[in-house]
Design a protein around this motif. Structure first.
Motif, short mmCIF file in Angstrom:
data_model
loop_
_atom_site.label_atom_id
_atom_site.label_comp_id
_atom_site.label_asym_id
_atom_site.label_seq_id
_atom_site.Cartn_x
_atom_site.Cartn_y
_atom_site.Cartn_z
N GLU A 143 0.85 -1.19 0.00
CA GLU A 143 0.00 0.00 0.00
C GLU A 143 0.89 1.24 0.00
O GLU A 143 1.35 1.67 1.04
CB GLU A 143 -0.90 -0.01 1.24
CG GLU A 143 -1.74 -1.27 1.38
CD GLU A 143 -2.34 -1.41 2.77
OE1 GLU A 143 -2.02 -0.56 3.64
OE2 GLU A 143 -3.10 -2.37 2.98
N GLY A 144 1.20 1.77 -1.19
CA GLY A 144 2.12 2.90 -1.29
C GLY A 144 3.52 2.45 -0.86
O GLY A 144 4.09 1.53 -1.44
N LYS A 145 4.05 3.09 0.19
CA LYS A 145 5.38 2.69 0.67
C LYS A 145 5.28 1.77 1.89
O LYS A 145 6.24 1.57 2.61
CB LYS A 145 6.22 3.93 1.00
CG LYS A 145 5.67 4.82 2.10
CD LYS A 145 6.62 5.99 2.34
CE LYS A 145 6.16 6.86 3.52
NZ LYS A 145 7.09 7.97 3.78
N ARG A 146 4.10 1.17 2.05
CA ARG A 146 3.85 0.29 3.20
C ARG A 146 3.60 -1.13 2.72
O ARG A 146 2.78 -1.38 1.83
CB ARG A 146 2.64 0.83 3.97
CG ARG A 146 2.40 0.22 5.33
CD ARG A 146 1.39 1.11 6.06
NE ARG A 146 0.99 0.57 7.34
CZ ARG A 146 -0.12 -0.11 7.55
NH1 ARG A 146 -0.97 -0.33 6.54
NH2 ARG A 146 -0.41 -0.57 8.75
N ILE A 147 4.35 -2.07 3.32
CA ILE A 147 4.16 -3.49 3.03
C ILE A 147 3.52 -4.12 4.27
O ILE A 147 3.96 -3.89 5.40
CB ILE A 147 5.52 -4.18 2.76
CG1 ILE A 147 6.26 -3.48 1.63
CG2 ILE A 147 5.34 -5.66 2.44
CD1 ILE A 147 7.72 -3.89 1.51
#
Length: 574
Positions: A143-147
């Motif tokens: 999610e964007g820069k979130r794993i």
């Protein structure tokens, strides 16, 4: 606070306090060069320390010892065996960190593990690495820069030291769940649980003092013993390199200890007395952070104070107070300095007790100095390894016992009952990081002043005038040549007194020139104007109050000198 610190670092780069080392080649991580103003600020802090601990005392002498240190010295002191940290590598981010400083695992509201990448592209690259190498077929989303790593259970480590485990949810529900060992911590910046086991990491820089490249001996060693195990080869290589191995010193103290007997003999002194030293030290730091707060190359201001064993507690308390007061002398905000006593489980292997002076940096409290009771550990170790004569003979009853008895802080049981008596001195050490001191005083002095009218705040460095890089800026009102003779007379009179003085003759309004020097901490601006041409008077403007005073130009150096000496006079009276 973070924005304010970024503004300070920007000022340091823009105005010549700090430069990234080798910046035109991309820079060197953790290495900084000190610009024209940074050099002066650092030198002024050093000079203040030197005045208080050498020139103002009759019981301290100085040394300047070699940076290159033989293996035998650091083996005896315990650094070769003890000067290590347990470190862990993150196999996802490739970061290395100390597990004792790392946070516990964080989960989202669903009990899953979020990993935060620096940007979207990095998140996609890390997700690919997880899918293909670190945790194949584990269910993840990006999610964007979130794993997000999906989990079914997280078992915490128990108090007996048994590891916990993380059980992941699989893409295929029929597939056996993947389990990952969990040691109770994750990579600090990202929350990644993909870690190696901890292993010791030596903090000293090793090099070789040998006209012949020692690598040839390493190659020959491995050729001669091709069937040895990895550990055997390592042992043979270490033996082959040992004769030419030296270290960049990790502290300046050992140079003082190995010269102890020579100083006593040549200076005709005996305890209590101190040896001061200023110099570079080197540590192979893994976490390089907050500008010059933690760097591999740093400068230390160290004082080793040698005392009789029964005086050690007394002098530890004395230097603990003395050093803390020095920090407060130059502080705008004394409340942002504190002392913190070490717990027994965090002291160095040589220390009996230790107190840190800490400053409240924008990111939290950080150590700027340690005052330690080192006992007789160092001198005793060097006696054992060399047979050196570091003992002190007491032929008469110790005269220095009275203040110890009066204070109730000595060790009366250690006082010799029979004379003559011999003892190995104990050491009280104060060790201050000059780079950290500079950063602390910059943070302490940095103010952002609101001038109103919708303008952005202007920066003012309210440095103690004794620390300020430039003491005086002389400002002719315009660039016309008729102001030059008097301007140069004032400048010369100040420079002859050893005061770093600049002539600020830019074609800017006088107010803007004042503000430029407020930003770099110049305590006094001296204006040469049309009235100066008539009566030879000039205006002295104070940085902190904005007050202006008109004096004859021949008195300027006296006025400035008197204001600089106000604090020094108080110190000498104490």
């Amino acid at each position: 606070m973070a924005q304010k610190f970024r503004s300070l670092l920007d000022l340091c780069r823009r105005r010549g306090f700090l430069y990234q080392s080798a910046e035109i080649y991309g820079g060197l991580r953790g290495a900084y060069d000190y610009g024209p103003l940074g050099v002066e600020l650092k030198k002024n802090i050093l000079n203040s320390w030197w005045r208080h601990h050498v020139y103002y005392r009759d019981d301290v002498v100085a040394l300047d010892t070699s940076i290159l240190t033989p293996h035998s010295v650091l083996k005896a002191s315990g650094h070769v065996d003890e000067f290590t940290d347990l470190l862990v590598d993150c196999t996802l981010t490739k970061e290395r960190f100390r597990p004792d400083k790392a946070p516990a695992l964080s989960t989202d509201k669903n009990g899953h593990i979020p990993i935060t990448a620096p940007d979207k592209d990095t998140a996609l690259a890390w997700a690919k690495s997880i899918k293909e190498q670190l945790a194949p077929n584990v269910k993840i989303t990006v999610e964007g820069k979130r794993i997000v790593l999906y989990t079914t259970n997280i078992c915490q480590p128990d108090k007996k030291g048994e590891n916990g485990k993380i059980i992941f949810e699989m893409m295929d529900q029929h597939q056996k769940p993947l389990e990952l060992l969990y040691h109770g911590y994750v990579e600090p910046n990202t929350n990644s649980p993909f870690l190696t086991d901890s292993r010791p990491f030596n903090l000293m820089f090793k090099t070789f003092l040998d006209p012949i490249d020692p690598i040839d001996r390493v190659i020959q060693t491995t050729i001669d013993h091709p069937n040895d195990s990895k550990s055997d080869i390592r042992e043979r290589v270490d033996d082959a390199l040992k004769p030419s191995t030296v270290y960049l010193r990790p502290e300046t103290a050992q140079g003082v200890f190995v010269n102890f007997e020579q100083v006593v003999r040549t200076m005709k002194t005996k305890p209590p007395f101190g040896i001061a030293q200023v110099g570079k030290s080197f540590r192979n730091e893994i976490r390089l952070e907050h500008g010059i707060f933690r760097t591999p190359e740093f400068e230390q201001l160290e004082l080793e104070y040698f005392v009789a064993p029964w005086e050690a507690k007394h002098y530890f308390k004395y230097w603990r107070k003395e050093r803390y007061n020095w920090w407060l002398k130059h502080a705008c905000h004394p409340e942002n300095f504190r002392q913190r006593d070490h717990a027994s489980d965090e002291m160095a292997h040589y220390a009996t007790c230790c107190t840190d002076v800490e400053y409240l940096y924008p990111w939290g409290w950080g150590e700027v100095e340690g005052v330690a009771h080192r006992g007789d550990y160092d001198l005793t170790q060097h006696i054992k390894n060399t047979g050196a004569n570091f003992e002190i003979a007491e032929e008469t009853q110790p005269v220095s016992l009275d203040p110890v008895q009066e204070s109730g802080e000595g060790d009366a049981d250690l006082v010799p009952t029979q004379l003559p008596a011999r003892y190995v001195p104990h050491v009280v050490e104060s060790s201050c990081g000059l780079n950290r001191a500079m950063l602390a005083y910059l943070c302490d002095a940095f103010h952002q002043v609101e001038d109103g009218k919708g303008k952005p705040p202007r920066n003012v460095l309210k440095l103690d005038p004794r620390l300020a890089p430039i003491k005086c800026a002389i400002m002719p009102l315009t660039g016309k040549p008729e102001f030059n003779p008097l301007t140069q007379k004032v400048a010369k009179s100040l420079r002859r007194k050893g005061l770093f003085t600049v002539v600020e003759s830019q074609k800017l309004k006088i107010g803007k020139r004042y503000y430029r020097h407020d930003e770099i901490g110049t305590p006094w601006c001296i204006t040469v104007d049309y009235q100066s041409l008539e009566d030879e008077t000039v205006t002295i403007r104070d940085r902190d109050t904005g007050n202006q005073e008109r004096v004859h130009w021949k008195k300027v150096h006296q006025v400035v000198g008197d204001r600089l000496m106000e604090g020094e006079a108080d110190d000498l009276l104490e």
